[in-house]
Design a protein around this motif. Structure first.
Motif, PDB file in Angstrom:
ATOM      1  N   ARG A 155       0.814  -1.215   0.000  1.00 41.26           N
ATOM      2  CA  ARG A 155       0.000   0.000   0.000  1.00 41.26           C
ATOM      3  C   ARG A 155       0.852   1.272   0.000  1.00 41.26           C
ATOM      4  NH1 ARG A 155      -4.287  -2.460  -1.373  1.00 41.26           N
ATOM      5  NH2 ARG A 155      -5.528  -3.593   0.166  1.00 41.26           N
ATOM      6  N   THR A 156       2.093   1.177   0.456  1.00 39.55           N
ATOM      7  CA  THR A 156       2.903   2.373   0.694  1.00 39.55           C
ATOM      8  C   THR A 156       3.090   3.248  -0.542  1.00 39.55           C
ATOM      9  OG1 THR A 156       4.056   1.158   2.439  1.00 39.55           O
ATOM     10  CG2 THR A 156       5.060   3.214   1.678  1.00 39.55           C
ATOM     11  N   PRO A 157       3.445   2.707  -1.715  1.00 42.10           N
ATOM     12  CA  PRO A 157       3.622   3.597  -2.862  1.00 42.10           C
ATOM     13  C   PRO A 157       2.369   4.391  -3.227  1.00 42.10           C
ATOM     14  CG  PRO A 157       4.614   1.466  -3.298  1.00 42.10           C
ATOM     15  CD  PRO A 157       3.814   1.320  -2.044  1.00 42.10           C
ATOM     16  N   ASP A 158       1.192   3.789  -3.042  1.00 43.90           N
ATOM     17  CA  ASP A 158      -0.048   4.471  -3.396  1.00 43.90           C
ATOM     18  C   ASP A 158      -0.504   5.441  -2.319  1.00 43.90           C
ATOM     19  OD1 ASP A 158      -0.301   3.116  -5.834  1.00 43.90           O
ATOM     20  OD2 ASP A 158      -1.245   1.409  -4.858  1.00 43.90           O
ATOM     21  N   GLU A 159      -0.251   5.106  -1.072  1.00 38.84           N
ATOM     22  CA  GLU A 159      -0.794   5.923   0.019  1.00 38.84           C
ATOM     23  C   GLU A 159       0.138   7.043   0.451  1.00 38.84           C
ATOM     24  OE1 GLU A 159      -1.713   3.173   3.106  1.00 38.84           O
ATOM     25  OE2 GLU A 159      -3.523   2.405   2.106  1.00 38.84           O
ATOM     26  N   ALA A 160       1.447   6.799   0.444  1.00 36.14           N
ATOM     27  CA  ALA A 160       2.363   7.790   1.007  1.00 36.14           C
ATOM     28  C   ALA A 160       3.463   8.216   0.051  1.00 36.14           C
ATOM     29  CB  ALA A 160       2.994   7.228   2.285  1.00 36.14           C
ATOM     30  N   GLY A 161       3.791   7.389  -0.917  1.00 34.73           N
ATOM     31  CA  GLY A 161       4.917   7.690  -1.783  1.00 34.73           C
ATOM     32  C   GLY A 161       6.214   7.208  -1.156  1.00 34.73           C
ATOM     33  N   VAL A 162       7.101   6.682  -1.994  1.00 38.74           N
ATOM     34  CA  VAL A 162       8.361   6.131  -1.500  1.00 38.74           C
ATOM     35  C   VAL A 162       9.305   6.046  -2.689  1.00 38.74           C
ATOM     36  CG1 VAL A 162       7.821   3.695  -1.891  1.00 38.74           C
ATOM     37  CG2 VAL A 162       9.214   4.338   0.076  1.00 38.74           C
ATOM     38  N   GLY A 163      10.560   5.705  -2.448  1.00 40.83           N
ATOM     39  CA  GLY A 163      11.564   5.699  -3.499  1.00 40.83           C
ATOM     40  C   GLY A 163      11.356   4.642  -4.567  1.00 40.83           C
TER      41      GLY A 163
ATOM     42  N   THR B 124       5.113 -14.014  -3.041  1.00 43.22           N
ATOM     43  CA  THR B 124       5.356 -13.647  -1.643  1.00 43.22           C
ATOM     44  C   THR B 124       6.455 -12.599  -1.603  1.00 43.22           C
ATOM     45  OG1 THR B 124       4.773 -15.864  -0.869  1.00 43.22           O
ATOM     46  CG2 THR B 124       6.036 -14.469   0.638  1.00 43.22           C
ATOM     47  N   MET B 125       6.227 -11.529  -0.849  1.00 41.50           N
ATOM     48  CA  MET B 125       7.221 -10.485  -0.644  1.00 41.50           C
ATOM     49  C   MET B 125       7.717 -10.567   0.798  1.00 41.50           C
ATOM     50  SD  MET B 125       7.803  -8.015  -3.145  1.00 41.50           S
ATOM     51  CE  MET B 125       7.593  -6.322  -2.611  1.00 41.50           C
TER      52      MET B 125
ATOM     53  N   VAL C 240       7.223  -3.399  -5.530  1.00 39.04           N
ATOM     54  CA  VAL C 240       5.775  -3.555  -5.410  1.00 39.04           C
ATOM     55  C   VAL C 240       5.144  -3.721  -6.787  1.00 39.04           C
ATOM     56  CG1 VAL C 240       3.648  -2.378  -4.717  1.00 39.04           C
ATOM     57  CG2 VAL C 240       5.647  -2.330  -3.210  1.00 39.04           C
ATOM     58  N   ARG C 241       5.600  -2.943  -7.761  1.00 40.75           N
ATOM     59  CA  ARG C 241       5.060  -3.075  -9.116  1.00 40.75           C
ATOM     60  C   ARG C 241       5.373  -4.453  -9.693  1.00 40.75           C
ATOM     61  NH1 ARG C 241       6.358   2.749 -12.136  1.00 40.75           N
ATOM     62  NH2 ARG C 241       5.130   4.049 -10.708  1.00 40.75           N
ATOM     63  N   MET C 242       6.582  -4.937  -9.472  1.00 41.88           N
ATOM     64  CA  MET C 242       6.955  -6.256  -9.976  1.00 41.88           C
ATOM     65  C   MET C 242       6.084  -7.339  -9.361  1.00 41.88           C
ATOM     66  SD  MET C 242       8.829  -8.248 -11.819  1.00 41.88           S
ATOM     67  CE  MET C 242      10.300  -7.342 -12.321  1.00 41.88           C
ATOM     68  N   ALA C 243       5.868  -7.276  -8.044  1.00 48.52           N
ATOM     69  CA  ALA C 243       5.041  -8.281  -7.380  1.00 48.52           C
ATOM     70  C   ALA C 243       3.622  -8.282  -7.941  1.00 48.52           C
ATOM     71  CB  ALA C 243       5.020  -8.022  -5.873  1.00 48.52           C
TER      72      ALA C 243
END
Length: 331
Positions: A28-36, A57-58, A43-46
């Protein structure tokens, strides 16, 4: 390697393992808060592997076990074994150290080390992975020539954009501003150069503005954003759907930098959004950007006044020629 069969079975069992602990995150982090970019790429690869029907599995620095978008997220301290048909090991921050994987039992038919940058991670040789995945030909050459990895163990695949984020953003029908520039990366890459271009543009036309997204927090750091000035809008960290909409509103994406670029997500994101990209011919930019076709390469030291002046002149010329801008966006 043939797929496992059985009613409802995924084609492969894929585990992505990253021992970095400098940031806590999950799907959820890239969509909710933004990250590097490293975390966002994982996350996109998974998600992409799950959409293809694989069981994914991550094992990452998440706070608790949970399933997100069909992907199982497991905290680092919750596993003693790396197992699957395919195990992908990677690090993109926090010291670039893969040695924690050596303490875990590994049961995999194929182990891949996913390389995001030119610095060799600690533990790379000891892992003895069967394959190495580089994010650009630039990084692939370093892995082969400087790290000594045989070509038959190496493959290259570029980072991609998240179409779902752009599809959601396009439903809002954002209107593109022909005088809107965007910079969305860590400040150390080239924010000062982008601001230099902005100042030269505003000396000629006050309609130009630079919108900045990201900041030191992208890589787990702290610190303030750029000093306020006319025409500069600092948005800080934002989620991926919000960022996609902001990019769709923008006309130019500024990527002037001296750092050799390994393969930033900002490149495919800017191109997908239809931003005309102006970048420095360093790292992977020359292999991705065809000068004058799908963007522009601006030679010279990004921190030099003359380089920033040439970039500003290019923007002014393009802004006065909408048909050329449209042609570049369609390429």
């Amino acid at each position: 390697m043939s797929p496992r069969r059985g009613e409802g079975a995924a084609r492969y069992r894929v585990m992505l393992y990253c021992p970095d602990r400098h940031l806590v995150y999950d799907g959820r982090t890239p969509d909710e808060a933004g990250v590097g970019g490293g975390i966002t790429a994982r996350v996109r690869m998974a998600r992409a592997l799950r959409r293809l029907g694989h069981r994914v599995t991550m094992v990452v620095n998440c706070s608790r076990p949970r399933r997100i978008d069909g992907v199982d997220y497991v905290p680092l301290d919750g596993v003693a074994r790396l197992s699957g048909d395919v195990v992908i090991l990677t690090t993109s921050g926090g010291g670039l150290d893969l040695t924690p994987a050596l303490a875990l039992e590994a049961q995999a038919r194929l182990r891949i080390v996913w390389v995001h940058g030119p610095d060799r991670p600690a533990g790379f040789e000891a892992l003895g992975a069967e394959a190495v995945y580089a994010v650009s030909n630039f990084i692939g050459r370093i892995v082969r020539l400087e790290w000594g990895v045989a070509g038959e163990r190496l493959f290259v695949a570029y980072n991609g954009y998240d179409e779902a984020s752009f599809a959601r953003a396009e439903k809002r029908k954002p209107r593109r501003d022909p005088h809107r520039l965007v910079y969305f990366s860590h400040p150390s890459k080239g924010l000062a150069a982008a601001i230099g271009v902005l100042r030269r543009l505003r000396a000629r036309d006050l309609r130009f503005a630079l919108h900045v997204f990201g900041g030191p927090g992208l890589w787990g750091g702290t610190g303030d954003g750029p000093d306020p000035e006319d025409g500069l809008v600092d948005h800080g960290l934002v989620g991926q759907t919000r960022l996609a909409e902001e990019l769709l509103r923008s006309a130019f994406s500024i990527h002037l930098q001296t750092r050799r670029e390994p393969g930033a997500l900002a490149i495919p994101d800017a191109l997908r959004a239809g931003c005309v990209l102006l970048g420095s011919p360093v790292g992977c930019y020359p292999e991705v950007i065809r000068d004058g076709v799908n963007g522009f390469l601006v030679p010279g030291d990004a921190d030099d006044d003359s380089t920033q002046a040439r970039a500003a002149e290019r923007v002014l010329t393009l802004a006065a020629n909408p048909p050329m801008m449209d042609s570049i966006r369609r390429t």
